[in-house]
Design an enzyme around this catalytic site. Structure first.
Site, PDB file in Angstrom:
ATOM      1  CG  HIS A  19    -100.584 -43.383   5.831  1.00  0.00           C
ATOM      2  ND1 HIS A  19    -101.881 -43.610   5.422  1.00  0.00           N
ATOM      3  CD2 HIS A  19    -100.548 -43.734   7.135  1.00  0.00           C
ATOM      4  CE1 HIS A  19    -102.596 -44.080   6.435  1.00  0.00           C
ATOM      5  NE2 HIS A  19    -101.811 -44.165   7.482  1.00  0.00           N
ATOM      6  CE  LYS A  43    -107.075 -51.006  13.476  1.00  0.00           C
ATOM      7  NZ  LYS A  43    -106.233 -49.883  13.057  1.00  0.00           N
ATOM      8  NE  ARG A  92    -102.262 -39.970  13.626  1.00  0.00           N
ATOM      9  CZ  ARG A  92    -103.107 -40.941  13.358  1.00  0.00           C
ATOM     10  NH1 ARG A  92    -103.976 -40.791  12.405  1.00  0.00           N
ATOM     11  NH2 ARG A  92    -103.096 -42.045  14.050  1.00  0.00           N
ATOM     12  CB  SER A 130    -107.187 -44.375   7.450  1.00  0.00           C
ATOM     13  OG  SER A 130    -105.862 -44.371   6.997  1.00  0.00           O
TER      14      SER A 130
HETATM   15  P1  ADP Z   1    -102.437 -48.576  12.360  1.00  0.00           P
HETATM   16  O1  ADP Z   1    -103.757 -49.256  12.375  1.00  0.00           O
HETATM   17  O2  ADP Z   1    -101.276 -49.530  12.439  1.00  0.00           O
HETATM   18  O3  ADP Z   1    -102.306 -47.424  13.322  1.00  0.00           O
HETATM   19  P2  ADP Z   1    -102.584 -46.557  10.279  1.00  0.00           P
HETATM   20  O4  ADP Z   1    -102.653 -46.758   8.810  1.00  0.00           O
HETATM   21  O5  ADP Z   1    -103.713 -45.850  10.939  1.00  0.00           O
HETATM   22  O6  ADP Z   1    -102.323 -48.002  10.882  1.00  0.00           O
HETATM   23  O7  ADP Z   1    -101.249 -45.768  10.627  1.00  0.00           O
HETATM   24  C1  ADP Z   1     -99.985 -46.278  10.274  1.00  0.00           C
HETATM   25  C2  ADP Z   1     -98.921 -45.387  10.856  1.00  0.00           C
HETATM   26  O8  ADP Z   1     -99.000 -44.102  10.245  1.00  0.00           O
HETATM   27  C3  ADP Z   1     -99.074 -45.126  12.369  1.00  0.00           C
HETATM   28  O9  ADP Z   1     -97.785 -45.009  12.938  1.00  0.00           O
HETATM   29  C4  ADP Z   1     -99.791 -43.804  12.422  1.00  0.00           C
HETATM   30  O10 ADP Z   1     -99.503 -43.110  13.629  1.00  0.00           O
HETATM   31  C5  ADP Z   1     -99.160 -43.114  11.219  1.00  0.00           C
HETATM   32  N1  ADP Z   1    -100.034 -42.073  10.687  1.00  0.00           N
HETATM   33  C6  ADP Z   1    -101.327 -42.165  10.325  1.00  0.00           C
HETATM   34  N2  ADP Z   1    -101.795 -40.981   9.888  1.00  0.00           N
HETATM   35  C7  ADP Z   1    -100.768 -40.107   9.983  1.00  0.00           C
HETATM   36  C8  ADP Z   1    -100.608 -38.700   9.721  1.00  0.00           C
HETATM   37  N3  ADP Z   1    -101.633 -37.965   9.313  1.00  0.00           N
HETATM   38  N4  ADP Z   1     -99.397 -38.142   9.925  1.00  0.00           N
HETATM   39  C9  ADP Z   1     -98.368 -38.912  10.393  1.00  0.00           C
HETATM   40  N5  ADP Z   1     -98.458 -40.222  10.693  1.00  0.00           N
HETATM   41  C10 ADP Z   1     -99.638 -40.823  10.487  1.00  0.00           C
END
Ligand code: ADP
Length: 166
Positions: A19, A43, A92, A130
């Site tokens: 992030h 969630k 990703r 996450s």
């Molecule tokens: P959501 O539940 O909205 O997907 P996340 O916190 O899982 O929330 O992810 C928020 C954003 O960050 C999404 O666009 C996700 O693809 C991106 N993201 C999560 N992990 C990574 C990572 N390791 N590298 C790049 N982008 C990421």
């Protein structure tokens, strides 16, 4: 010149180096980046909204054009309220694409003035999520390299039922 405001929405449960990398790069492209923690009733988050907002704000203090907020309801309404024209999402792997593509098209239908811009993850973070971090932390594993020492402390406190120092 127009002020380019972008919103980066997500669950951030918890906030990872993946992030942070997206925010770091977005902050170099846009005048202002608003990290928006979504209150998603579908969630069952480990961290409260307040904890996640505090956690992200602490990790982004070095980025002066980044602010952290949370939103209830539709992302397009929040973006509109903040006068943002762009939604940022991270990609990703191909597996992220189908869902992200659907969301981008839906948001554009709801507000044709909003565009979604995808920033591709650095390969070193492309496996990182996450949920994987939570799984490792819940089993007592080492999350160094996945999250900051501050977030690691929050995780360890959650799984040992202690309150971390913010
Ligand atoms: P959501 O539940 O909205 O997907 P996340 O916190 O899982 O929330 O992810 C928020 C954003 O960050 C999404 O666009 C996700 O693809 C991106 N993201 C999560 N992990 C990574 C990572 N390791 N590298 C790049 N982008 C990421």
């Amino acid at each position: 010149m127009k002020l380019r405001i972008a919103v980066y929405p997500g669950s951030f449960d918890p906030f990872t180096y993946g992030h942070l990398d997206i925010i770091d790069r977005a902050a170099q492209i846009f005048d202002q980046v608003i990290v928006a923690v979504s209150v998603n009733s579908g969630k069952n988050p480990l961290f409260t909204i307040e904890e996640r907002v505090a956690m992200i704000a602490k990790e982004c203090t070095h980025l002066k054009n980044v602010e952290v907020d949370c939103f209830y309801g539709l992302l397009v309404d929040f973006a509109c309220q903040k006068k943002a024209r762009v939604i940022i999402r991270g990609l990703r792997a191909v597996s992220d694409f189908e869902y992200e593509f659907q969301m981008a098209l839906t948001n554009r239908k709801l507000n044709p003035n909003l565009d979604t811009i995808f920033l591709v993850s650095q390969p070193k973070y492309s496996f990182l999520s996450s949920s994987i971090v939570k799984e490792i932390a819940s089993l007592g594993g080492n999350v160094t390299g996945f999250v900051s020492p501050g977030v690691a402390a929050w995780l360890s406190a959650k799984f040992t039922n202690k309150k971390p120092e913010v």
